[in-house]
Motif scaffolding. Sequence first.
Motif, PDB file in Angstrom:
ATOM      1  N   ASP A 162      -9.434   7.925   2.907  1.00  0.00           N
ATOM      2  CA  ASP A 162      -9.612   9.129   3.526  1.00  0.00           C
ATOM      3  C   ASP A 162     -10.694   9.847   2.776  1.00  0.00           C
ATOM      4  O   ASP A 162     -11.506  10.487   3.556  1.00  0.00           O
ATOM      5  CB  ASP A 162      -8.284   9.735   3.827  1.00  0.00           C
TER       6      ASP A 162
ATOM      7  N   GLY B 106       0.743  -1.283  -0.036  1.00  0.00           N
ATOM      8  CA  GLY B 106      -0.134   0.065   0.023  1.00  0.00           C
ATOM      9  C   GLY B 106       0.853   1.297   0.044  1.00  0.00           C
ATOM     10  O   GLY B 106       0.542   2.289   0.259  1.00  0.00           O
ATOM     11  N   LEU B 107       2.100   1.118  -0.211  1.00  0.00           N
ATOM     12  CA  LEU B 107       2.999   2.273  -0.045  1.00  0.00           C
ATOM     13  C   LEU B 107       3.077   3.440  -1.309  1.00  0.00           C
ATOM     14  O   LEU B 107       3.627   4.309  -1.144  1.00  0.00           O
ATOM     15  CB  LEU B 107       4.287   2.055   0.284  1.00  0.00           C
TER      16      LEU B 107
ATOM     17  N   LEU C 259      -7.585  13.943  -1.676  1.00  0.00           N
ATOM     18  CA  LEU C 259      -7.417  12.573  -2.507  1.00  0.00           C
ATOM     19  C   LEU C 259      -5.750  12.698  -2.851  1.00  0.00           C
ATOM     20  O   LEU C 259      -4.844  11.871  -3.381  1.00  0.00           O
ATOM     21  CB  LEU C 259      -7.828  12.794  -3.709  1.00  0.00           C
TER      22      LEU C 259
ATOM     23  N   SER D 104      -4.832   4.499   0.560  1.00  0.00           N
ATOM     24  CA  SER D 104      -5.206   5.231   1.845  1.00  0.00           C
ATOM     25  C   SER D 104      -5.936   6.369   1.668  1.00  0.00           C
ATOM     26  O   SER D 104      -6.672   6.876   2.316  1.00  0.00           O
ATOM     27  CB  SER D 104      -3.753   5.504   2.652  1.00  0.00           C
ATOM     28  N   ARG D 105      -5.327   7.325   0.588  1.00  0.00           N
ATOM     29  CA  ARG D 105      -5.931   8.545   0.247  1.00  0.00           C
ATOM     30  C   ARG D 105      -7.285   8.590  -0.277  1.00  0.00           C
ATOM     31  O   ARG D 105      -8.305   9.369  -0.115  1.00  0.00           O
ATOM     32  CB  ARG D 105      -5.142   9.386  -0.883  1.00  0.00           C
TER      33      ARG D 105
ATOM     34  N   GLU E  93      -9.511  -0.881   4.179  1.00  0.00           N
ATOM     35  CA  GLU E  93      -8.890  -1.657   3.413  1.00  0.00           C
ATOM     36  C   GLU E  93      -8.582  -2.950   4.163  1.00  0.00           C
ATOM     37  O   GLU E  93      -7.988  -3.992   3.633  1.00  0.00           O
ATOM     38  CB  GLU E  93      -7.343  -0.829   2.770  1.00  0.00           C
TER      39      GLU E  93
END
Lengths: 518, 518
Positions: B122, B112-113, B237, B118-119, B150
């Motif tokens: 969020d 997930g890096l 985003l 993640s964005r 996730e």
Amino acid sequence: MITEKLAQYSTQFGELMKIDAFAFLEHVAAHPDDYKKGKVVLVTAATPLKASRGEGKTTTTIALIDALRRRGIDAAAVLRQPSMGITAAGSKGGASGGGKSTLSHPEIADWGLNGEMSRIADAQNLLAAFCEKAVDDGILSTVLIPRVSESPSRSLRSVQVDGGKLAERFVLTPASEMMQIVTLSRSLEEIRERVGNMIAGLSANGANGADGADAAATAKPVQVKDFVDVERIIRVLGNAVQQAYMESGEGAPVYIHCGPFGNVSLGIPGLTAVDLACALHDVVVVEAGYGADAGGQKWLDIASREYGAQWPAAAVVVTRATTWRDDPQLQWRYPFAVNRLEKLGIASFPMINLWEGEDDEIPQLRSTAAELGFRDPIAGNLFRDGGAGLVDQLDGFVAALGEADAQTRPESKRGVDFLEKVRWVIEKAYGVPAERVLAKDGFEDILAQEKARAAALGIAFDDLAVLPVKSPATMTDNDALPEQERTVTLKKVEVHAGAGVVHINLTTSLTTPMPKIV
Amino acid sequence: MITEKLAQYSTQFGELMKIDAFAFLEHVAAHPDDYKKGKVVLVTAATPLKASRGEGKTTTTIALIDALRRRGIDAAAVLRQPSMGITAAGSKGGASGGGKSTLSHPEIADWGLNGEMSRIADAQNLLAAFCEKAVDDGILSTVLIPRVSESPSRSLRSVQVDGGKLAERFVLTPASEMMQIVTLSRSLEEIRERVGNMIAGLSANGANGADGADAAATAKPVQVKDFVDVERIIRVLGNAVQQAYMESGEGAPVYIHCGPFGNVSLGIPGLTAVDLACALHDVVVVEAGYGADAGGQKWLDIASREYGAQWPAAAVVVTRATTWRDDPQLQWRYPFAVNRLEKLGIASFPMINLWEGEDDEIPQLRSTAAELGFRDPIAGNLFRDGGAGLVDQLDGFVAALGEADAQTRPESKRGVDFLEKVRWVIEKAYGVPAERVLAKDGFEDILAQEKARAAALGIAFDDLAVLPVKSPATMTDNDALPEQERTVTLKKVEVHAGAGVVHINLTTSLTTPMPKIV
């Protein structure tokens, strides 16, 4: 500009620069004479009237380093990562200063684009998912690791999952144990160990193979390391352990890492961010809040006292003029905060953060400060004037800083009885003596339960640091009462075995701190 | 190495490089003659026996571009972002190939890096929080935007919040409408418009000021743009709209962006990632899955047919030898997938992904393929041999690619009656004719309700693309039945007005797809 040496430990991503402080500090430890031993200045604040109302700590911090650098002093700031949820959904705006006292890239800091908050959320939520699987696998009966969310959603305070069969908790990402671990750890090995030590839940089987009600009564705490491959969590954390580097508008260095929400968690920036700034600069201004009673108290009594962070050489206590004045019943709080720091031997300077149209209040404010026996306040409209407005007011501050002994080390409270430590914090930080510290019904039972859980894991309960959890807007059960009537009520206890702290919920605290969107 | 031109639109962050495809494609549009018009090759698979079992699409994709480049052809791959939750918690491992057919930085993609997941999480969770506030503010009575996670947590399939008073939904981040929007959009303006068009919930007030039961019956859908500052979502985003650039072990270019989980969402990489690869390379290998019936179908019927993505010049359909063989009742599925693509005029090559110890099965597999009328299969142990093992087997594939017309444009189904489109997909993609398409009790009511909601917003329901939601491991209600007995049951409908699609839940689909940790 970032120093040449630090650049070797940094990566640039568009406008975002991140630093591998763990690697840099290993290098510093091997070459101590090549680096500075900067003094720490604590910037904290009055207890705010409302959580959604900032006093101006970040603005002050940035103006202060710009002003110090204009005086030829090598100053840097260390800030906490703002919470995207609050920036995006709150009325307070970002947490990256304002006007002439702002960051080079507030849009990165404010909107979560440093990336650490998302990675920490993913890591903790993944742990929660592993715990849920452990329930399915018959390892756990109860999950004790809450899920996290960065979006402030009050409804998440109470959640049932799995069709209502299982109660779960959500906490804000900044208030998670994972965030505490990243904030307090000084190496990846330390993070690995601390994550492994987190209490995941209670065992499905009771002592001696008991089941049913007997099992529930004797269920033992189970740690993450007992059933999770911690390396997976470390991989998900990725570069959340790295610090962001930014600059003030005038080019002063600013390091940003971890730690908002001093009311319900630490409220201080990552310790390695401060360590690395101290190796590179003479004066390191560290922001901690909301107020002196929250993040300020935690820098002193948790970071410095128990985790080896530097004791402040001086402090700046920020207030808006209106906060100090608006509510006569709460006027005692600002002098209390300043005097409390002075009593600890920290030269503490009042900082009045003026808003538009308030300039002519300065003489009155200075006269009030003199009556209260304060040092001469620093005052200015920092939004409008930036550091330039402070340069000429810092003679006393710079002199006090020069006189301070940067090697002061506070006495650790490790091993002191937990309740004695709690009463000590309440007396020193909130002004309420032991005889007016009350306990909510059931508090003793919760305390006994948490002590038993620690004992079952071989953890010395009294070796853990005390972490008060409370409303950001109050120090006591009712701050508006006369001093002799103020009380503090102990409500709940929760061991964070990974972070090495015990949460104690006080006064009007919320255990699941999801602020309402305002 | 990344081309010089593209480097101008890229930022490097340690080992991670991201590309601003929106800006790059604006440049390409202004200088079309300076760029290539690459042909798309679709890599998809047999329907897997289980979701947790990969057939080897990513491994094949990487080996294929390495092999093509060894033949002097400028080939690149476009992959989907793996799901961190599955990598960290599942048995399947990452989704970045394996052995000699792997990425330069699988550790970034798998965990997930790249940061986009993640964005996107969020952003969607922030929208859910704004919706919740809108309930408090009397704007909404019902929230229709699910929260996302996730971490795969089956218990999140059914959640009550606010002390049990409010039911909420969680879906996996890759299956969120926000992910669909980022996958399908070709500019930030398009994302902004699509997010604003998302249906947030139902109005608190009924038509004509009705309240109580009347209000509930006449509650109108409310869109995000009606009460949310969409710019806040766009800021959160951040660079999730950018593509990651990596390379195969042999240095072939690989672009990664968006889109896993073809069973419950799109299962295809971001369209701009494919557009940019086509501008730079002659052959662009696009991964879509799980199988030809999931992400494969969606590339053809959603991306190509309705969103202007390139129709494939050829296809490679991957299967493990054992998937094709293990369950005699399911053996029909692999030939069905290959033949379905051939019938569409796409030269489709079987690809047998062999595991250790299976090399001697090749003659038998080739003979079976010949009996089935397949093109000569490509076969190899790609994990062990990488692209080198394929180079000599690609004569037919390269010839077919050369003959294919890259300008083929499929007919849009825009405006065709929704149920007619659904039956058409079921017949073409799963082999079940209209007379064996059943409807669950209540389906008509849900369909009528969703049509009414679209109508209330002025959206032409039949202009939306059909997006089947189903188990990854089945095409029909029971794939083990004889062909003449197979049925497909229509269960639920859900409009995603922002993404421009209508979800239709089929067979054993789960509406809240939280896989169990395995």
